[in-house]
Design a protein around this motif. Structure first.
Motif, PDB file in Angstrom:
ATOM      1  N   VAL A  13      50.376  51.917  41.054  1.00  0.00           N
ATOM      2  CA  VAL A  13      49.870  52.644  40.061  1.00  0.00           C
ATOM      3  C   VAL A  13      49.681  53.867  40.772  1.00  0.00           C
ATOM      4  O   VAL A  13      48.777  54.218  41.391  1.00  0.00           O
ATOM      5  N   LEU A  14      50.555  54.970  40.144  1.00  0.00           N
ATOM      6  CA  LEU A  14      50.071  56.400  40.684  1.00  0.00           C
ATOM      7  C   LEU A  14      49.000  56.915  40.145  1.00  0.00           C
ATOM      8  O   LEU A  14      48.436  56.781  38.924  1.00  0.00           O
ATOM      9  N   LYS A  15      48.101  57.901  40.977  1.00  0.00           N
ATOM     10  CA  LYS A  15      46.765  58.466  40.272  1.00  0.00           C
ATOM     11  C   LYS A  15      47.116  59.676  40.301  1.00  0.00           C
ATOM     12  O   LYS A  15      47.932  60.259  41.108  1.00  0.00           O
ATOM     13  N   ALA A  16      46.455  60.366  39.539  1.00  0.00           N
ATOM     14  CA  ALA A  16      46.448  62.073  39.559  1.00  0.00           C
ATOM     15  C   ALA A  16      44.803  62.307  39.983  1.00  0.00           C
ATOM     16  O   ALA A  16      44.059  61.788  39.617  1.00  0.00           O
ATOM     17  N   ALA A  17      44.790  63.605  40.527  1.00  0.00           N
ATOM     18  CA  ALA A  17      43.467  64.039  41.053  1.00  0.00           C
ATOM     19  C   ALA A  17      42.914  65.253  39.891  1.00  0.00           C
ATOM     20  O   ALA A  17      44.094  65.682  39.222  1.00  0.00           O
ATOM     21  N   ALA A  18      41.727  65.616  40.028  1.00  0.00           N
ATOM     22  CA  ALA A  18      41.294  66.648  38.926  1.00  0.00           C
ATOM     23  C   ALA A  18      41.876  67.977  39.648  1.00  0.00           C
ATOM     24  O   ALA A  18      42.204  68.778  38.534  1.00  0.00           O
ATOM     25  N   SER A  19      42.420  68.315  40.738  1.00  0.00           N
ATOM     26  CA  SER A  19      43.017  69.488  41.002  1.00  0.00           C
ATOM     27  C   SER A  19      44.480  69.588  40.548  1.00  0.00           C
ATOM     28  O   SER A  19      45.130  70.677  40.452  1.00  0.00           O
ATOM     29  N   ASP A  20      45.053  68.335  39.963  1.00  0.00           N
ATOM     30  CA  ASP A  20      46.284  68.356  39.269  1.00  0.00           C
ATOM     31  C   ASP A  20      46.104  69.052  37.793  1.00  0.00           C
ATOM     32  O   ASP A  20      47.222  69.195  37.112  1.00  0.00           O
ATOM     33  N   LEU A  21      44.987  69.007  37.254  1.00  0.00           N
ATOM     34  CA  LEU A  21      44.889  69.572  35.869  1.00  0.00           C
ATOM     35  C   LEU A  21      45.132  71.105  35.792  1.00  0.00           C
ATOM     36  O   LEU A  21      44.740  72.010  36.613  1.00  0.00           O
ATOM     37  N   PRO A  22      45.922  71.458  34.854  1.00  0.00           N
ATOM     38  CA  PRO A  22      46.329  72.792  34.716  1.00  0.00           C
ATOM     39  C   PRO A  22      45.201  73.598  34.155  1.00  0.00           C
ATOM     40  O   PRO A  22      43.980  73.239  33.739  1.00  0.00           O
ATOM     41  N   SER A  62      36.596  59.146  38.217  1.00  0.00           N
ATOM     42  CA  SER A  62      36.518  57.415  38.036  1.00  0.00           C
ATOM     43  C   SER A  62      37.807  56.999  38.402  1.00  0.00           C
ATOM     44  O   SER A  62      37.892  55.686  38.120  1.00  0.00           O
ATOM     45  N   ASP A  63      38.655  57.617  39.086  1.00  0.00           N
ATOM     46  CA  ASP A  63      40.015  57.322  39.509  1.00  0.00           C
ATOM     47  C   ASP A  63      40.715  56.595  38.201  1.00  0.00           C
ATOM     48  O   ASP A  63      41.330  55.642  38.511  1.00  0.00           O
ATOM     49  N   ARG A  64      40.882  57.167  37.205  1.00  0.00           N
ATOM     50  CA  ARG A  64      41.514  56.722  35.993  1.00  0.00           C
ATOM     51  C   ARG A  64      42.673  57.733  35.435  1.00  0.00           C
ATOM     52  O   ARG A  64      42.976  57.343  34.449  1.00  0.00           O
ATOM     53  N   LEU A  65      42.661  58.576  36.340  1.00  0.00           N
ATOM     54  CA  LEU A  65      43.558  59.717  35.584  1.00  0.00           C
ATOM     55  C   LEU A  65      44.913  59.344  36.109  1.00  0.00           C
ATOM     56  O   LEU A  65      45.301  59.144  37.507  1.00  0.00           O
ATOM     57  N   THR A  66      45.867  59.573  35.416  1.00  0.00           N
ATOM     58  CA  THR A  66      47.394  59.380  35.833  1.00  0.00           C
ATOM     59  C   THR A  66      48.302  60.631  35.465  1.00  0.00           C
ATOM     60  O   THR A  66      47.741  61.289  34.993  1.00  0.00           O
ATOM     61  N   PRO A  67      49.346  60.720  36.283  1.00  0.00           N
ATOM     62  CA  PRO A  67      50.110  61.803  36.078  1.00  0.00           C
ATOM     63  C   PRO A  67      50.560  62.013  34.667  1.00  0.00           C
ATOM     64  O   PRO A  67      50.856  63.194  34.257  1.00  0.00           O
ATOM     65  N   ALA A  68      50.765  61.119  33.989  1.00  0.00           N
ATOM     66  CA  ALA A  68      51.177  61.301  32.406  1.00  0.00           C
ATOM     67  C   ALA A  68      50.075  61.883  31.865  1.00  0.00           C
ATOM     68  O   ALA A  68      50.468  62.704  30.787  1.00  0.00           O
ATOM     69  N   ASP A  69      48.695  61.778  32.081  1.00  0.00           N
ATOM     70  CA  ASP A  69      47.557  62.322  31.528  1.00  0.00           C
ATOM     71  C   ASP A  69      47.698  63.872  31.591  1.00  0.00           C
ATOM     72  O   ASP A  69      47.256  64.652  30.632  1.00  0.00           O
ATOM     73  N   VAL A  70      48.169  64.324  32.712  1.00  0.00           N
ATOM     74  CA  VAL A  70      48.396  66.014  33.007  1.00  0.00           C
ATOM     75  C   VAL A  70      49.744  66.509  32.695  1.00  0.00           C
ATOM     76  O   VAL A  70      49.848  67.734  33.220  1.00  0.00           O
TER      77      VAL A  70
END
Length: 485
Positions: A13-22, A62-70
């Motif tokens: 499961v790929l995760k996204a980081a806060a730094s990925d947020l635009p 909380s390690d719940r952000l995914t690439p789709a979310d961003v």
């Protein structure tokens, strides 16, 4: 095949980081966001966007952000939905399929087209609310409707406040403050919201004198209670209930004979207050305001948004001298109605000057007089549409049922109607009725773009079609496709 090859493969499961947020600026500059900016404005859009990004940032921590979310497309879609939700009106149009025509919680009487157009005009142009066009001086807002009210009721004068409770309060405070008001015990009613006659009597500064018993009151009971401190004899419409059996009450004409030698008025809180004899259209009979005045009532109070079929208002009609005293009371200004109420009330009252057209032009009366056969035909047209949408989870049948007038008007009388009865499971296949399934469906109907309000009873969701106008039938059918089960 080796043992290793038979082991289950754990998906990555790929995760996204806060730094990925635009950034906020990047989102605001997107071409897809420009229509939202034009519709909702930068201030509101930025506020909603910041809140959404804060939620996504919390998900990342909380390690719940995914690439789709961003993903930009998903971000814009989420932003659009949140803005639509925030800007959805709290007061919304809905379908009243409860079977109660004058439903207090759903806004009571629906206004006819003439009233709607008058309100639009009052909203968009200046008007002579308190300006006398003949003299060029200040006018009286009651004059906009007083003449037609007097013509329709036989009263000498009239005034208007914001509802019938206010009308009763004002009448008592103006005419009976620190004095006694004589009322039968059988008429000390409570209406919606725990509103009680004894309580409003106290707030008005009047002293309640109870006479008779719950089921029987006689002329002598009133006569024996009259003293030098008596301000009025008062009758109250028994809203929302009826006493039957061993009963007796004193009519207005008998009270008038008792009151006149003592120089005190007879007042009647008529509640719903109809201006025409409903029996001529096959509806239950209700005493009209004119009949009450003719019987000897000095003042009559009644509602504008019940049987009258107009906007929320409290109307007081009767003796010119008493109305004059009421209008001088400081509470009158606090309880007066605005231009929108008067704009809607006047055309509704004028419809009564041509009573032969009332069942066509007055919405409330049109709904009350709908023939059961017409309602049945409508229900049968809608049955296959609703059954198709619900599938085998529910069984839909077209059945006879009874509507009621509502809002305390003729509480024990029912109107033959027709509608759709929805039961959980397929009864033909021996399916059981499940309360939770009906609750789920009822909630889903409430969440439609234009909510559908029915009623649940006896393991059935009842959708009474009396108040479903034929002009709205297509929209009703179309949006059934949005039911989420």
């Amino acid at each position: 095949m080796t043992a290793a090859s038979t082991q289950a493969v754990t998906p990555i499961v790929l995760k996204a980081a806060a730094s990925d947020l635009p950034s906020v600026d990047r989102i605001l500059n997107l071409a897809e966001v420009q229509p939202l900016l034009a519709q909702y404005g930068r201030t509101q859009l930025t506020s909603v966007l910041r809140k959404h990004l804060d939620q996504l940032r919390a998900a990342a921590l909380s390690d719940r952000l995914t690439p789709a979310d961003v993903d930009t497309t998903q971000l814009v879609s989420a932003l659009e939905k949140q803005l639509a939700t925030v800007n959805q009106p709290r007061l919304r149009a809905l379908f009243n399929l409860t079977g109660t025509v004058l439903h207090t919680n759903l806004g009571r009487a629906l206004l006819p087209d003439e009233a709607v157009q008058a309100v639009i005009s009052a909203l968009t142009t200046p008007g002579n609310l308190e300006f006398n066009l003949d003299s060029g001086g200040r006018g009286d807002r009651d004059s906009l409707v007083e003449d037609v009210l007097c013509e329709l009721t036989g009263a000498e004068a009239a005034t208007v406040v914001n509802n019938n409770a206010a009308a009763v309060l004002l009448m008592l405070n103006a005419l009976a403050q620190k004095k006694e008001v004589i009322v039968s015990r059988g008429e000390l009613v409570e209406i919606g919201g725990a509103f009680r006659i004894p309580d409003i009597m106290q707030r008005a500064g009047a002293k309640l004198i109870e006479v008779g018993t719950t089921n029987r009151t006689h002329p002598a009971d009133y006569a024996n209670a009259i003293t030098a401190r008596s301000a009025m004899l008062m009758k109250v419409h028994c809203s929302n209930y009826a006493i039957s059996g061993f009963t007796h009450s004193v009519e207005v004409d008998a009270l008038a004979q008792l009151a006149r030698p003592h120089g005190i008025p007879v007042t009647v809180d008529l509640g719903s207050g109809t201006l025409v004899d409903l029996a001529q259209w096959g509806l239950p009979s209700e005493t009209t305001v004119r009949q009450t005045i003719r019987q000897g009532a000095d003042l009559v109070t009644f509602s504008g948004d019940k049987l009258l079929g107009g906007p929320q208002a409290g109307l007081i009609v009767g003796s010119a001298d008493l109305i004059r005293r009421i209008k001088k009371n400081p509470l009158k200004r606090a309880l007066r109605v605005g231009k929108l109420t008067l704009a809607a009330l006047e055309p509704v009252l004028r419809l009564y000057l041509a009573p032969e057209f009332l069942t066509e032009r007055l919405t409330t009366l049109r709904l009350l007089t709908r023939h059961q056969l017409a309602i049945r035909a409508q229900a049968e047209r809608l049955l296959p549409v609703l059954q198709e949408m619900l599938g085998t989870h529910y069984t839909v049948t077209a059945e006879a049922m009874f509507s009621q007038i509502g809002s305390g008007a003729l509480p024990v009388d029912q109107l033959p109607s027709f509608g759709l009865a929805v039961r959980a499971g397929n009864a033909a296949n021996g399916g059981k009725r499940h309360g939770r399934a009906l609750d789920k469906l009822e909630k889903s109907l409430r969440q439609l773009p234009r909510p559908v309000i029915g009623r649940i009873g006896n393991d059935t969701l009842w959708l009474d079609c009396r108040c479903l106008e034929e002009r709205d039938e297509s929209l009703f059918s179309t949006q059934l496709r949005a039911i989420a089960l």
